[in-house]
Scaffold this active site. Sequence first.
Site, mmCIF file in Angstrom:
data_model
loop_
_atom_site.group_PDB
_atom_site.id
_atom_site.type_symbol
_atom_site.label_atom_id
_atom_site.label_comp_id
_atom_site.label_asym_id
_atom_site.label_seq_id
_atom_site.Cartn_x
_atom_site.Cartn_y
_atom_site.Cartn_z
ATOM 1 N N ASP A 54 -26.782 -81.280 112.343
ATOM 2 C CA ASP A 54 -27.027 -82.245 111.315
ATOM 3 C C ASP A 54 -28.198 -81.470 110.374
ATOM 4 O O ASP A 54 -29.081 -81.604 110.452
ATOM 5 C CB ASP A 54 -27.653 -83.495 111.712
ATOM 6 C CG ASP A 54 -27.832 -84.638 110.651
ATOM 7 O OD1 ASP A 54 -27.077 -84.298 109.407
ATOM 8 O OD2 ASP A 54 -28.040 -85.644 110.995
ATOM 9 N N ILE A 55 -27.656 -80.668 109.613
ATOM 10 C CA ILE A 55 -28.248 -79.995 108.685
ATOM 11 C C ILE A 55 -28.381 -80.376 107.148
ATOM 12 O O ILE A 55 -29.230 -79.742 106.388
ATOM 13 C CB ILE A 55 -28.065 -78.319 108.695
ATOM 14 C CG1 ILE A 55 -26.488 -78.132 108.344
ATOM 15 C CG2 ILE A 55 -28.295 -77.772 110.164
ATOM 16 C CD1 ILE A 55 -25.989 -76.568 108.377
ATOM 17 N N LYS A 56 -27.337 -80.959 106.615
ATOM 18 C CA LYS A 56 -27.247 -81.533 105.551
ATOM 19 C C LYS A 56 -27.233 -80.594 104.377
ATOM 20 O O LYS A 56 -28.143 -80.523 103.360
ATOM 21 C CB LYS A 56 -27.895 -82.768 105.101
ATOM 22 C CG LYS A 56 -27.647 -83.976 105.863
ATOM 23 C CD LYS A 56 -28.435 -85.218 105.713
ATOM 24 C CE LYS A 56 -28.096 -86.313 106.640
ATOM 25 N NZ LYS A 56 -28.447 -86.073 107.664
ATOM 26 N N ARG A 57 -26.851 -79.161 104.332
ATOM 27 C CA ARG A 57 -26.933 -78.233 103.324
ATOM 28 C C ARG A 57 -25.922 -78.440 102.162
ATOM 29 O O ARG A 57 -24.955 -79.133 102.067
ATOM 30 C CB ARG A 57 -26.346 -76.914 104.153
ATOM 31 C CG ARG A 57 -27.330 -76.508 105.006
ATOM 32 C CD ARG A 57 -28.663 -76.050 104.693
ATOM 33 N NE ARG A 57 -29.604 -75.661 105.832
ATOM 34 C CZ ARG A 57 -30.564 -76.151 106.376
ATOM 35 N NH1 ARG A 57 -30.672 -77.408 106.323
ATOM 36 N NH2 ARG A 57 -31.085 -75.348 107.619
ATOM 37 N N THR A 103 -23.341 -80.910 109.039
ATOM 38 C CA THR A 103 -23.261 -82.095 107.925
ATOM 39 C C THR A 103 -23.582 -81.156 106.630
ATOM 40 O O THR A 103 -24.496 -80.440 106.640
ATOM 41 C CB THR A 103 -24.172 -83.038 108.167
ATOM 42 O OG1 THR A 103 -25.547 -82.628 108.490
ATOM 43 C CG2 THR A 103 -23.683 -83.783 109.375
#
Length: 288
Positions: free
Chosen positions: A96-99, A124
Amino acid sequence: MTNMDKLYEAVEARGPVCVGLDTDFSYLPADFVDSTLTKGENIVRFNKKLIDATKAVAGCYKVQIAYYESLGMEGMKAYADTLKAVRETGVPVIADIKRGDIAKTAEMYAMGHFTGDFESDFVTLAPYMGLDSISPYLPYAEKQGKGMFVLCRTSNGGAKDFEYEKLADGRHVYDLVGDKLNALGKDYMGEHGYSSIGLVIGGTHIEEATEIRAKYQDSFFLIPGYGAQGGKAEDIAQYLTKGNGGVVNSSRGILLAYKKQPGTAFDEAAYNECVNMKEAIAHACSLL
């Protein structure tokens, strides 16, 4: 077989519970902490016991990088060690890094999280900058079967600020995002009918649940919002297809389950919470 195929099969075998390893040091029971070890090392010990206790009832795990970044270098080692511990079990793991960057920067993010020390099965992503913030990850989907979950309609209250804004054609912004990602995913379909490009669809706003599920039948959903954020099993079930087609994340509800089960070890309590969650969602799905 793609990683999304493997995730579908994991859900078929063990249910849709996604165990969120958003592990803050303060979540560890005081009597478990070894004062001779660093915070990062203690977190890894905690995570490994929790993984071992829940792997038979977890569809996947999600590791939120921020909790590890906050501890600096020792935290990033704990992050790498946690990803490795999950991957050794064979259970799918989501980073879950939401780059959300573009061009060469996004290529480096993709390399950094789909290979090497921080390799995961899924990441993510945030699509605000456009589809060229997604495209650098697609070669890994094509060649290695890697997957991604892209923010579409999220579980937070602030989703109303942008995602629900109306376009000239009457659609919401989240509809535009979902439509474009769903179309892009047609080129990355797996054996079980789901694209390698999944969507993050929050489980706390249920008004559009049936419509969203019907609209994106070949998109696998990562569904946050269960438990601590207020999402209920009967709400979540509407985003699934016969109990599959998505994974339902719970982090604090599982990590801190021992606080609601006095006298029960934290790993056993986490297992109990996963089972309760799995059974509640299965029951809700059976009523649809």
